[in-house]
Design a protein around this motif. Structure first.
Motif, PDB file in Angstrom:
ATOM      1  N   ASN A  10       0.815  -1.213   0.000  1.00 21.58           N
ATOM      2  CA  ASN A  10       0.000   0.000   0.000  1.00 21.58           C
ATOM      3  C   ASN A  10       0.849   1.263   0.000  1.00 21.58           C
ATOM      4  N   LEU A  11       1.980   1.245   0.705  1.00 17.01           N
ATOM      5  CA  LEU A  11       2.879   2.398   0.685  1.00 17.01           C
ATOM      6  C   LEU A  11       3.444   2.624  -0.719  1.00 17.01           C
ATOM      7  N   LEU A  12       3.798   1.556  -1.395  1.00 19.17           N
ATOM      8  CA  LEU A  12       4.289   1.670  -2.769  1.00 19.17           C
ATOM      9  C   LEU A  12       3.221   2.284  -3.671  1.00 19.17           C
ATOM     10  N   ILE A  13       2.011   1.779  -3.556  1.00 23.40           N
ATOM     11  CA  ILE A  13       0.913   2.264  -4.404  1.00 23.40           C
ATOM     12  C   ILE A  13       0.610   3.733  -4.116  1.00 23.40           C
ATOM     13  N   ILE A  14       0.526   4.087  -2.831  1.00 18.26           N
ATOM     14  CA  ILE A  14       0.189   5.464  -2.453  1.00 18.26           C
ATOM     15  C   ILE A  14       1.249   6.440  -2.946  1.00 18.26           C
ATOM     16  N   ASN A  15       2.516   6.083  -2.771  1.00 20.22           N
ATOM     17  CA  ASN A  15       3.593   6.980  -3.211  1.00 20.22           C
ATOM     18  C   ASN A  15       3.577   7.185  -4.720  1.00 20.22           C
ATOM     19  N   VAL A  16       3.335   6.122  -5.464  1.00 22.83           N
ATOM     20  CA  VAL A  16       3.297   6.236  -6.924  1.00 22.83           C
ATOM     21  C   VAL A  16       2.105   7.080  -7.363  1.00 22.83           C
ATOM     22  N   ILE A  17       0.937   6.837  -6.772  1.00 23.75           N
ATOM     23  CA  ILE A  17      -0.256   7.605  -7.145  1.00 23.75           C
ATOM     24  C   ILE A  17      -0.067   9.084  -6.836  1.00 23.75           C
ATOM     25  N   SER A  22       0.856  14.653  -8.542  1.00 23.65           N
ATOM     26  CA  SER A  22       1.709  15.846  -8.450  1.00 23.65           C
ATOM     27  C   SER A  22       2.264  16.226  -9.814  1.00 23.65           C
ATOM     28  N   TYR A  23       2.658  15.226 -10.570  1.00 27.77           N
ATOM     29  CA  TYR A  23       3.201  15.492 -11.906  1.00 27.77           C
ATOM     30  C   TYR A  23       2.143  16.104 -12.817  1.00 27.77           C
ATOM     31  N   LEU A  24       0.926  15.556 -12.741  1.00 30.97           N
ATOM     32  CA  LEU A  24      -0.155  16.077 -13.579  1.00 30.97           C
ATOM     33  C   LEU A  24      -0.582  17.481 -13.155  1.00 30.97           C
ATOM     34  N   ALA A  25      -0.381  17.816 -11.877  1.00 29.54           N
ATOM     35  CA  ALA A  25      -0.746  19.148 -11.385  1.00 29.54           C
ATOM     36  C   ALA A  25       0.208  20.228 -11.882  1.00 29.54           C
ATOM     37  N   GLY A  26       1.361  19.822 -12.418  1.00 31.48           N
ATOM     38  CA  GLY A  26       2.273  20.783 -13.019  1.00 31.48           C
ATOM     39  C   GLY A  26       3.332  21.316 -12.077  1.00 31.48           C
ATOM     40  N   ALA A  27       4.213  22.121 -12.637  1.00 26.77           N
ATOM     41  CA  ALA A  27       5.337  22.673 -11.889  1.00 26.77           C
ATOM     42  C   ALA A  27       5.259  24.193 -11.849  1.00 26.77           C
ATOM     43  N   ASP A  28       5.996  24.795 -10.896  1.00 30.38           N
ATOM     44  CA  ASP A  28       6.024  26.251 -10.792  1.00 30.38           C
ATOM     45  C   ASP A  28       7.126  26.826 -11.692  1.00 30.38           C
ATOM     46  N   ALA A  29       7.390  28.104 -11.540  1.00 27.42           N
ATOM     47  CA  ALA A  29       8.382  28.769 -12.395  1.00 27.42           C
ATOM     48  C   ALA A  29       9.795  28.242 -12.166  1.00 27.42           C
ATOM     49  N   TYR A  30      10.044  27.646 -11.005  1.00 27.82           N
ATOM     50  CA  TYR A  30      11.363  27.108 -10.707  1.00 27.82           C
ATOM     51  C   TYR A  30      11.510  25.647 -11.132  1.00 27.82           C
ATOM     52  N   GLY A  31      10.443  25.068 -11.704  1.00 25.22           N
ATOM     53  CA  GLY A  31      10.482  23.672 -12.114  1.00 25.22           C
ATOM     54  C   GLY A  31      10.123  22.695 -11.025  1.00 25.22           C
ATOM     55  N   ASN A  32       9.699  23.189  -9.860  1.00 27.63           N
ATOM     56  CA  ASN A  32       9.296  22.318  -8.750  1.00 27.63           C
ATOM     57  C   ASN A  32       7.819  21.959  -8.865  1.00 27.63           C
ATOM     58  N   TYR A  52       0.905  19.601   9.603  1.00 30.75           N
ATOM     59  CA  TYR A  52       0.582  18.366   8.879  1.00 30.75           C
ATOM     60  C   TYR A  52       1.673  17.981   7.890  1.00 30.75           C
ATOM     61  N   GLN A  53       2.534  18.937   7.532  1.00 27.47           N
ATOM     62  CA  GLN A  53       3.594  18.650   6.567  1.00 27.47           C
ATOM     63  C   GLN A  53       4.617  17.644   7.104  1.00 27.47           C
ATOM     64  N   LEU A  54       4.706  17.501   8.426  1.00 30.40           N
ATOM     65  CA  LEU A  54       5.595  16.493   9.002  1.00 30.40           C
ATOM     66  C   LEU A  54       5.168  15.080   8.608  1.00 30.40           C
ATOM     67  N   LEU A  55       3.904  14.916   8.255  1.00 31.32           N
ATOM     68  CA  LEU A  55       3.410  13.627   7.779  1.00 31.32           C
ATOM     69  C   LEU A  55       3.380  13.557   6.255  1.00 31.32           C
ATOM     70  N   THR A  56       2.868  14.599   5.634  1.00 34.76           N
ATOM     71  CA  THR A  56       2.638  14.529   4.186  1.00 34.76           C
ATOM     72  C   THR A  56       3.928  14.585   3.370  1.00 34.76           C
ATOM     73  N   TYR A  57       4.988  15.199   3.913  1.00 33.61           N
ATOM     74  CA  TYR A  57       6.202  15.380   3.111  1.00 33.61           C
ATOM     75  C   TYR A  57       6.804  14.061   2.676  1.00 33.61           C
ATOM     76  N   MET A  58       6.617  13.000   3.510  1.00 29.98           N
ATOM     77  CA  MET A  58       7.268  11.728   3.199  1.00 29.98           C
ATOM     78  C   MET A  58       6.576  10.970   2.061  1.00 29.98           C
ATOM     79  N   PHE A  59       5.433  11.482   1.589  1.00 31.07           N
ATOM     80  CA  PHE A  59       4.753  10.869   0.451  1.00 31.07           C
ATOM     81  C   PHE A  59       4.933  11.683  -0.833  1.00 31.07           C
ATOM     82  N   MET A  60       5.700  12.760  -0.748  1.00 37.70           N
ATOM     83  CA  MET A  60       5.959  13.611  -1.898  1.00 37.70           C
ATOM     84  C   MET A  60       7.388  13.353  -2.395  1.00 37.70           C
ATOM     85  N   HIS A  61       7.599  13.461  -3.712  1.00 37.94           N
ATOM     86  CA  HIS A  61       8.928  13.263  -4.280  1.00 37.94           C
ATOM     87  C   HIS A  61       9.192  14.319  -5.351  1.00 37.94           C
TER      88      HIS A  61
END
Length: 315
Positions: A10-17, A22-32, A52-61
């Protein structure tokens, strides 16, 4: 992914999804990636920081490569650790160490910010840090940490502490090395990189933070095996099962006359037969435990699983 244990899968699936979203949502002017700005971990003195970012950051890449290496390590070591600990304990460890890694990163950024301010502002003191942070809000909002690496390094540490003598290959080394030296090597690299300031945007202290939290958590569990997640989801600590089996064997030997059927012949022959049978049973359990270490719990046959749990429940 059928043989991958529940939490790891489930962790693998959640991270990939989440990465795909995030990729489909696009990037900012700095490419992030834009969603990383919302759910990544900001410096706690920055206006964009939220708890809440202490939890959510570990699912972002940040990139696909970042995701790929983290998920490969999660699959490689997480499967084994979860099979040993069980799902609930494994998930608790993963999340807790990820949060711990985030706290280490916050402390490291605070130290960096303090040193930068003290170097550039005459007579700077700790009491001035709030005012300087307000004046540097735009810059501090750029200090964003993303990735599961802190939790992944904690899983790596857990594997090394559970199976310290297990030999594994590391590219490009031509020979396998023991897991305990593998973990020590990675910890040393991260410590050196953090002290030397190498690695660019890599959060080396977050990686070390995950390992530090994991180390003390495992030490606590070993000293208090009946507290917290001593048994998760009804699954045994396979590493401790062998010792439990030996203790039960000694108790059984002391009281065998109450359970064994009547034997003809000398008592010497009866004792020899009894001990031989116990030795065979113990060898079977050792073989099953070795199979778990090599291939995971799911590799056992139905008969082997039954023998394992019959031995753990036998009094």
């Amino acid at each position: 992914m059928r043989t991958i244990p529940t939490i790891t899968k489930n962790l693998l699936i959640i991270n990939v999804i989440i990465f795909l979203v995030s990729y489909l949502a696009g990037a900012d002017a700095y490419g992030n990636l834009r969603l990383n700005d919302t759910f990544g971990l900001h410096f706690f003195l920055a206006p964009d920081f939220h708890i809440y970012q202490l939890l959510t950051y570990m699912f972002m890449h940040a990139t696909f490569t970042h995701l790929l290496f983290n998920m490969f390590a999660l699959w490689m070591f997480g499967c084994v650790v979860e099979n040993v600990w069980g799902p609930r304990k494994f998930l608790f460890y993963y999340i807790s160490c990820g949060i711990g890694a985030g706290l280490f990163q916050e402390a490291a950024q605070f130290g960096q910010f303090y040193l930068l301010a003290a170097d550039q502002i005459p007579n700077f003191s700790l009491g001035d840090i709030g005012m300087v942070a307000d004046n540097s809000a735009a810059l501090l909002n750029l200090w964003t940490t993303v990735g599961a690496s802190g939790a992944i390094y904690a899983i790596l540490l857990a594997f090394g502490m559970i199976f310290p003598e297990e030999r594994i290959f590391i590219f490009p080394l031509p020979i396998p090395i023991k897991a305990k030296w593998f973990v020590a090597l990675y910890a040393g690299i991260e410590l050196f990189s953090a002290m030397a300031g190498t690695g660019g945007n890599v959060a080396h202290l977050a990686h070390l933070g995950g390992m530090v939290f994991g180390f003390f958590m495992i030490r606590y569990w070993r000293k208090h095996p009946t507290s917290g997640y001593g048994r998760a989801g009804g699954e045994a600590f396979f590493d401790n099962l062998h010792n439990a089996w030996e203790r039960r064997s000694h108790r059984s030997s002391a009281g065998k006359s109450d359970r064994e059927p009547f034997h003809t012949g000398s008592s010497h022959d009866s004792d020899w037969e009894y001990n031989a049978r116990k030795q065979r049973e113990q060898e079977e359990i050792d073989h099953i435990l070795d199979k778990i270490r090599r291939s995971g719990y799911d590799s056992l046959t139905a008969e082997e699983k039954q023998k394992l749990f019959d031995s753990s429940n036998r009094s």
